[in-house]
Scaffold this motif. Structure first.
Motif, PDB file in Angstrom:
ATOM      1  N   THR A 247      27.121  39.564  37.783  1.00 13.92           N
ATOM      2  CA  THR A 247      26.585  39.546  39.150  1.00 13.92           C
ATOM      3  C   THR A 247      26.771  40.932  39.768  1.00 13.92           C
ATOM      4  O   THR A 247      25.837  41.506  40.333  1.00 13.92           O
ATOM      5  N   PHE A 248      27.967  41.477  39.620  1.00 13.61           N
ATOM      6  CA  PHE A 248      28.187  42.861  40.045  1.00 13.61           C
ATOM      7  C   PHE A 248      27.329  43.818  39.206  1.00 13.61           C
ATOM      8  O   PHE A 248      26.695  44.729  39.719  1.00 13.61           O
ATOM      9  N   GLN A 273      35.388  44.514  38.625  1.00 11.36           N
ATOM     10  CA  GLN A 273      35.160  43.963  39.967  1.00 11.36           C
ATOM     11  C   GLN A 273      35.414  42.455  40.014  1.00 11.36           C
ATOM     12  O   GLN A 273      35.983  41.928  40.961  1.00 11.36           O
ATOM     13  N   LEU A 277      38.104  40.446  42.250  1.00  8.06           N
ATOM     14  CA  LEU A 277      37.718  39.311  43.091  1.00  8.06           C
ATOM     15  C   LEU A 277      38.534  38.067  42.721  1.00  8.06           C
ATOM     16  O   LEU A 277      39.025  37.347  43.595  1.00  8.06           O
ATOM     17  N   TRP A 313      24.976  45.741  48.791  1.00  5.05           N
ATOM     18  CA  TRP A 313      25.611  44.954  47.722  1.00  5.05           C
ATOM     19  C   TRP A 313      25.240  43.474  47.839  1.00  5.05           C
ATOM     20  O   TRP A 313      24.823  42.842  46.879  1.00  5.05           O
ATOM     21  N   ILE A 314      25.448  42.938  49.053  1.00  2.00           N
ATOM     22  CA  ILE A 314      25.202  41.502  49.260  1.00  2.00           C
ATOM     23  C   ILE A 314      23.737  41.184  48.996  1.00  2.00           C
ATOM     24  O   ILE A 314      23.401  40.211  48.313  1.00  2.00           O
ATOM     25  N   PHE A 330      29.884  33.217  41.551  1.00  2.00           N
ATOM     26  CA  PHE A 330      30.527  34.169  40.652  1.00  2.00           C
ATOM     27  C   PHE A 330      31.233  33.488  39.495  1.00  2.00           C
ATOM     28  O   PHE A 330      31.726  32.364  39.636  1.00  2.00           O
ATOM     29  N   VAL A 344      31.455  32.039  46.313  1.00  2.00           N
ATOM     30  CA  VAL A 344      32.471  32.853  46.997  1.00  2.00           C
ATOM     31  C   VAL A 344      31.919  33.301  48.345  1.00  2.00           C
ATOM     32  O   VAL A 344      30.729  33.623  48.461  1.00  2.00           O
ATOM     33  N   GLU A 346      31.124  35.617  51.619  1.00  3.14           N
ATOM     34  CA  GLU A 346      30.756  37.035  51.712  1.00  3.14           C
ATOM     35  C   GLU A 346      31.959  37.907  52.059  1.00  3.14           C
ATOM     36  O   GLU A 346      32.067  39.038  51.572  1.00  3.14           O
ATOM     37  N   ILE A 349      33.881  38.679  48.952  1.00  2.61           N
ATOM     38  CA  ILE A 349      33.115  39.576  48.082  1.00  2.61           C
ATOM     39  C   ILE A 349      33.222  41.011  48.610  1.00  2.61           C
ATOM     40  O   ILE A 349      33.437  41.963  47.857  1.00  2.61           O
ATOM     41  N   LYS A 350      33.083  41.132  49.922  1.00  2.00           N
ATOM     42  CA  LYS A 350      33.133  42.476  50.519  1.00  2.00           C
ATOM     43  C   LYS A 350      34.504  43.137  50.294  1.00  2.00           C
ATOM     44  O   LYS A 350      34.586  44.329  50.037  1.00  2.00           O
TER      45      LYS A 350
END
Lengths: 358, 358
Positions: A247-248, A273, A277, A313-314, A330, A344, A346, A349-350
């Protein structure tokens, strides 16, 4: 020859692994085939096309060649249609067989072409990169890209067989080996702690292309992928764990423009990443993130992500195919060798993005 | 409501037939759907879109509309991509549902889009022509055309359900009814002598859109198609008989340019040509060809084929998907209600063409 069998609801097929396999591809062609088309790119073609063509001609069938430009940005409609143009203008019928000679791009586009030409013809994967050998050629995911997202148009469509010649890895550059190794270590991280530890202990052998080490790493990766795909061919559950780091990784590839980072480099960074997370969500022991960072770094992949804005990113991650109901989903690890899939928030994630960019 | 069940290896689904069905489409949407996109064309949209949208909005989901230009020539890559553009720019996910509101072109392109968007999402067929109700919406063949051949790119992909509102047939013109009836009588000719005789006896009721007659003809056609598709989803054997008249028909459509004759008109003429070819090969009683000509003529379809050169005919037929090993394969009848598939020599084909062109 090492053989890994993939058993899926739509059928069963073999992954055949041996040095020099390219010279025996005629044995992979079904006996009722009527013609063959090899899809490749100029770089791989220059190295292996004449050998592959020679081995396929031993079937006595006509062998056509379709050369597509090299690179992820060419995995698109235009090049997909180039394949159809050749097949149709040579009146190739439903019993024609496609041979994908190349890396993931060639495998994905050829598999997709095979899945929809005359509503489906057979194809053989002959992966020539480490990444394709351990990941994209196995499991039947085919696709082309759309300007709004990677692999958005595709199918689940299994090959007749996967033919892996480990000798071809000698012609790859270091970046491509790194890129492939990120998928290799991913299997350990999601499913098999012993294999992860084996990778940590054998990283130098793998980087120096030691044949025994590579052969084992490829076979174990294929076995782990075959296990997952056999339980969930069409990604309705378990199979999603294969996307750890993706996903990243897809957001990185799409945000930078395909081809700036290799897929496996983006995935390598994505593994870091995803472990950060996971650590934030499950309060993991700090040593886990450190081990992931350390192994990703040793295989030669970046461990720091591009500095997009949080909104970018989002936005890039919202188009991911795993998402449901507008939430971002994720793959996460709970320890080395164990993983799960979860929506997850936001905010979380941020936080993970802030910790992994600079 | 009349319900015909289709049982295929990839799953089972219903064909729901009733007057006024358009107002109850919300009941066809799966409970875990996340959003809906209706694909239609301006002609059908002007007549039925607001009703269909209203009934779908009862699900509480967002309903997007994708309007494609009307006609077989638009069943292509460009319009397929228009669907993907809307789905992706609205971030529609794997649980989105497509609704195909229109004739065969809309059904084929929407079904193909559903089969490859994110490697497969669900779709519902709402056929608004007689042809689509009795043929193209049932059985899971989806496709787009290629400049070198019709339906060359596609998939086998079943809908969630087929929703047939027989009231919509009132807005069709006579040519479209004729076109649909050619597929209706085809089912009798290949599989069911009783149904063929029923068609001969009820042709005036069908042409005057008598509701009971139409309802029976649609249901029986769907039953016969469901029977064949249930035995052979992916056309490895029996299913090919559904193509009676289509090898000639596709050659006519492709040779004249798509859209000059309606698909069903070309198939109607193809039924005559296939019965003439059958007669030459199997020395059939002359009355059979006469009955086929007579019924095709009564439903309003042409019985004389376009005057292409013999070479052009052969060339157009060589790309047919049923062909194997460069031979041309035909569906033939041995009597009314019985059919088989066989390779035919070019000489025989040319004789049949000479007898059916002027």
């Amino acid at each position: 020859m090492n053989v890994v069998t993939v058993n899926v609801p739509s059928g069963s097929y073999s992954i055949n692994i041996e040095p020099g396999r390219l010279d025996f591809l005629d044995s992979a062609v079904p006996s009722d085939a009527t013609s063959i088309a090899i899809v490749t790119n100029p770089k791989v073609g220059a190295l292996y096309l004449s050998r592959v063509k020679e081995s396929l001609l031993k079937t006595g069938l006509s062998v056509f060649v379709i050369e597509l430009p090299d690179g992820e940005i060419y995995k698109d409609w235009v090049n997909l249609n180039k394949i159809f143009d050749v097949l149709l203008s040579n009146k190739m019928d439903r019993h024609a067989v496609l041979v994908a000679l190349g890396g993931g791009v060639i495998g994905d586009i050829t598999g997709f072409a095979a899945s929809v030409y005359m509503r489906g013809i057979r194809f053989i994967q002959v992966p020539t990169t480490l990444l394709a050998q351990v990941d994209s050629s196995v499991g039947g995911k085919t696709a082309v890209n759309h300007p709004l997202g990677k692999n958005m148009i595709g199918s689940f469509y299994q090959p007749e067989s996967v033919e892996i010649d480990i000798d071809v890895l000698n012609t790859l550059d270091a970046k491509q080996i790194s890129s492939g190794l990120s998928e290799v270590i991913k299997y350990g991280l999601i499913l098999d702690q012993d294999f992860w530890v084996w990778c940590e202990n054998n990283i130098n052998k793998l980087l120096s292309l030691d044949k025994d080490a590579l052969s084992y790493a490829i076979q174990r990766s294929c076995e782990l992928k075959a296990y997952v795909v056999g339980k969930d061919e069409k990604e309705s559950g378990l199979r999603a764990i294969l996307n750890l780091g993706h996903t990243f990784g897809h957001a990185i590839e799409s945000g930078l423009g395909y081809g700036n980072w290799l897929h496996g480099e983006a995935v390598g960074c994505g593994l870091v990443q995803a472990s950060v997370l996971s650590s934030l969500l499950f309060n993991l022991d700090e040593s886990i993130v450190e081990r992931v960072k350390s192994l990703v770094k040793s295989i030669g992949c970046p461990i720091t992500a591009p500095n997009f804005s949080l909104e970018k990113w989002i936005d890039l991650m919202l188009v991911d195919k795993k998402n449901q109901h507008g939430k971002i989903r994720f793959v996460l690890i709970t320890k080395i060798g164990e993983s799960l899939v979860q929506d997850v928030s936001e905010d979380m994630i941020k936080l993970a993005i802030q910790e992994t960019t600079k």
